[in-house]
Write a protein that holds these residues in place. Structure first.
Motif, PDB file in Angstrom:
ATOM      1  N   SER A 364       0.840  -1.197   0.000  1.00 28.66           N
ATOM      2  CA  SER A 364       0.000   0.000   0.000  1.00 28.66           C
ATOM      3  C   SER A 364       0.873   1.244   0.000  1.00 28.66           C
ATOM      4  O   SER A 364       2.079   1.187   0.230  1.00 28.66           O
ATOM      5  CB  SER A 364      -0.910  -0.003   1.227  1.00 28.66           C
ATOM      6  N   GLU A 366       0.667   3.504   2.212  1.00 33.93           N
ATOM      7  CA  GLU A 366       1.075   3.625   3.611  1.00 33.93           C
ATOM      8  C   GLU A 366       2.344   2.814   3.874  1.00 33.93           C
ATOM      9  O   GLU A 366       3.279   3.285   4.532  1.00 33.93           O
ATOM     10  CB  GLU A 366      -0.064   3.141   4.500  1.00 33.93           C
ATOM     11  N   GLU A 367       2.417   1.604   3.328  1.00 32.86           N
ATOM     12  CA  GLU A 367       3.587   0.752   3.528  1.00 32.86           C
ATOM     13  C   GLU A 367       4.790   1.256   2.737  1.00 32.86           C
ATOM     14  O   GLU A 367       5.935   1.181   3.194  1.00 32.86           O
ATOM     15  CB  GLU A 367       3.260  -0.679   3.109  1.00 32.86           C
ATOM     16  N   HIS A 379      -3.308   0.705  -3.143  1.00 30.29           N
ATOM     17  CA  HIS A 379      -4.336   1.403  -2.370  1.00 30.29           C
ATOM     18  C   HIS A 379      -3.660   2.176  -1.235  1.00 30.29           C
ATOM     19  O   HIS A 379      -2.514   1.909  -0.871  1.00 30.29           O
ATOM     20  CB  HIS A 379      -5.341   0.408  -1.794  1.00 30.29           C
ATOM     21  N   GLN A 380      -4.396   3.133  -0.682  1.00 29.79           N
ATOM     22  CA  GLN A 380      -3.827   3.939   0.388  1.00 29.79           C
ATOM     23  C   GLN A 380      -3.454   3.071   1.589  1.00 29.79           C
ATOM     24  O   GLN A 380      -2.368   3.190   2.149  1.00 29.79           O
ATOM     25  CB  GLN A 380      -4.818   5.027   0.818  1.00 29.79           C
ATOM     26  N   ARG A 381      -4.363   2.170   1.965  1.00 30.82           N
ATOM     27  CA  ARG A 381      -4.102   1.231   3.073  1.00 30.82           C
ATOM     28  C   ARG A 381      -4.690  -0.120   2.724  1.00 30.82           C
ATOM     29  O   ARG A 381      -5.674  -0.209   1.999  1.00 30.82           O
ATOM     30  CB  ARG A 381      -4.723   1.745   4.381  1.00 30.82           C
ATOM     31  N   LYS A 382      -4.094  -1.179   3.248  1.00 33.27           N
ATOM     32  CA  LYS A 382      -4.620  -2.517   3.009  1.00 33.27           C
ATOM     33  C   LYS A 382      -5.957  -2.726   3.731  1.00 33.27           C
ATOM     34  O   LYS A 382      -6.863  -3.356   3.196  1.00 33.27           O
ATOM     35  CB  LYS A 382      -3.610  -3.585   3.472  1.00 33.27           C
ATOM     36  N   ALA A 384      -8.775  -0.459   5.037  1.00 31.36           N
ATOM     37  CA  ALA A 384      -9.185   0.945   5.002  1.00 31.36           C
ATOM     38  C   ALA A 384      -9.896   1.380   6.278  1.00 31.36           C
ATOM     39  O   ALA A 384      -9.857   2.557   6.648  1.00 31.36           O
ATOM     40  CB  ALA A 384     -10.088   1.186   3.786  1.00 31.36           C
ATOM     41  N   LYS A 397      -2.343  -9.197   5.950  1.00 26.61           N
ATOM     42  CA  LYS A 397      -2.335  -7.897   5.284  1.00 26.61           C
ATOM     43  C   LYS A 397      -1.474  -7.898   4.026  1.00 26.61           C
ATOM     44  O   LYS A 397      -1.707  -7.103   3.109  1.00 26.61           O
ATOM     45  CB  LYS A 397      -1.834  -6.829   6.256  1.00 26.61           C
TER      46      LYS A 397
END
Length: 525
Positions: A364, A366-367, A379-382, A384, A397
């Motif tokens: 993601s 984030e990551e 995606h922004q986060r795995k 959401a 995740k």
């Protein structure tokens, strides 16, 4: 979110063809309300991916083409779906030709008056089911350098009527990708590509370019068509004219036409003048490629009229007519790289599942730490909405995606799965390699493996399903155990004798209508 634009592509238009989705019978039983273009791939609407491809190329003149009956559903999604409403401006246009229906061939679509009027420049044609991580700048640059003439490129900036009478020699570019490399799907369609090497260049290609993988198409056909030829003739024949012009050929199998086409504007007149062409992939590409070497075929396809070359009626010193100079039709043939960019058409349920799971494995944003460092479709986060996940759950995740407002009860296990918005996972449920569309409810203690669940479907408590598909809004009764079953609202209806008779008649009609391409071409030698 769309990646940064990597190249400006002034003058190029894009057409995204939004088909009926007949290969998704469980999820597009009513294609007007549930068009294929809106099915989710890794929680994004399918059509988001070709749109993102266009914006990354700097193309903003984008037209979505769909039947009038599907326009309401697609237009509503463009105005409400969060992934589509956050696309860059200008927004894509939605074109709904009055004579376009679910059975219109792709070349027939280009012949419709609304499309003939819409295309004013060189253009891209993309399917709505395309997922392509390869940078579009690489394809456009390869086309500009290898297939487009300098004169034609310069003429795009002019607006005088004289331009219509200038020679146009730009060629086209198509894309082929391997199907057996990552996540192979049994029975996936493939094509036969026969290609010739381009003349070698004196200098080294630019770093990171795809020039070494560009070849000239001499034959392209679906494997099903090839099988028909082999059944009929017990061999696949190469014409003397082909071998004389291209003595060194490359045969590519287990590859597939991605239906990514970069075309010069004259192709619109080509399909208009040749009304027998029904599809782009088999008819337009196949005929165009063969016209480059088959004697008489270029004239039969009216290339002399289409290209408006003033020297066609001229004679050479020997008194013979000069041959028609057919523009090149090139192909990017993706190399066999384990970690190469994803290029895939997602046109059946198994591919929908496999590609979604493949994209779920991407880190993601984030990551990765930033959009720039993240993969193309991250995606922004795995997860959401982490607040919706109860304690004592197991979610991998690294290979799963959970969208907004997903709730997961205790003792549940989710591995290698994609969960859509507003889904509810009951206590003790176990999901492995599953795709859940928006609003799905999974009851307590269910065990689901390799299943695809349509939006707002409801899986009763204690169900054990493997390799199953469930239609939207459908309730699967508690304690149901099933394998390789499609749950649809018409399940259980028995076919009548009349139905069987009708099916037999259709089969005979299809079988008798086998007018192979090679038969037609044999008259052109």
């Amino acid at each position: 979110m769309p990646q940064a634009v990597t190249i400006a592509a002034p003058g190029l238009q894009a057409l995204i063809l939004c088909g009926p989705g007949s290969s998704f019978p469980t999820f597009t039983a009513n294609p007007d309300e549930n068009p294929k273009a809106l099915l989710p791939i890794a929680n994004r609407p399918m059509v988001w991916y070709p749109l993102d491809f266009c914006y990354r190329a700097g193309i903003t003149n984008i037209t979505l083409v769909c039947p009038p009956t599907a326009s309401e559903a697609i237009n509503t999604a463009l105005n409400t779906n969060p992934f589509l409403t956050t696309l860059p401006y200008p927004r894509p246009d939605l074109l709904t030709p009055k004579d376009l229906d679910q059975n219109t061939g792709t070349a027939e679509i280009l012949r419709l008056p609304e499309l003939q009027e819409r295309v004013k420049s060189d253009f891209l044609v993309l399917p709505c089911d395309l997922v392509c991580e390869l940078g579009p700048d690489k394809l456009i640059t390869a086309w500009q350098v290898k297939a487009a003439s300098l004169r034609d490129l310069m003429s795009r900036t002019q607006t005088s009527e004289d331009d219509q009478h200038q020679e146009q020699r730009s060629g086209g570019l198509s894309v082929y990708y391997p199907t057996k490399l990552a996540n192979p799907v049994k029975g996936e369609e493939t094509d036969l590509l026969v290609a010739a090497r381009l003349p070698s260049s004196s200098g080294l290609p630019p770093k990171g370019s795809i020039f070494p993988e560009i070849a000239q198409v001499v034959t392209s056909m679906p494997k099903d068509t090839l099988k028909d030829v082999l059944d009929r003739e017990n061999a696949y024949h190469l014409s003397d004219s082909l071998l004389k012009k291209h003595p060194r050929l490359r045969f590519v199998s287990d590859y597939r036409d991605a239906h990514i086409y970069i075309f010069p504007q004259w192709v619109m007149q080509f399909v208009k003048e040749n009304e027998h062409l029904e599809t782009i992939g088999e008819d337009v590409i196949g005929r165009w490629a063969k016209a480059g070497y088959k004697q008489g075929l270029a004239k039969k396809l009216k290339f002399d009229k289409i290209l408006q070359k003033g020297n066609q009626s001229q004679q050479d010193d020997g008194g013979a007519s000069k041959p028609i100079d057919v523009p090149p039709l090139l192909a990017y043939v993706q190399p066999l790289e384990i970690n190469g960019p994803i290029i895939r058409r997602v046109d059946n349920a198994q591919l929908l599942l496999q590609v979604s799971l493949q994209l779920a494995k991407q880190p993601s944003v984030e990551e990765a730490g930033s959009v720039e460092a993240a993969p193309s479709y991250a995606h922004q986060r795995k997860i959401a909405y982490p607040e919706g996940v109860k304690p004592r759950t197991s979610i991998t995740k690294g290979d799963s995606l959970l969208a907004d407002n997903v709730t997961v009860q205790e003792k549940s296990s989710i591995k290698e799965s994609v969960i859509g918005t507003n889904c509810q996972i009951g206590e003790g449920a176990k999901l492995f390699q599953c795709l859940l569309m928006d609003g799905v409810v999974v009851g307590k203690n269910c065990k689901l493996t390799k299943c695809i669940l349509g939006k707002r479907s409801d899986i009763g408590e204690g169900c054990v399903l493997t390799d199953c598909e469930v239609q939207e809004n459908l309730l699967v009764e508690p304690k149901t155990e099933a394998k390789e079953e499609k749950f649809m609202s018409s399940s259980g209806l028995e076919a009548t004798d009349k139905d069987f008779d009708t099916e037999g008649d259709d089969g005979e009609d299809d079988e008798s209508d086998d007018d192979g391409e090679d038969d037609d071409d044999s008259n052109d030698e």
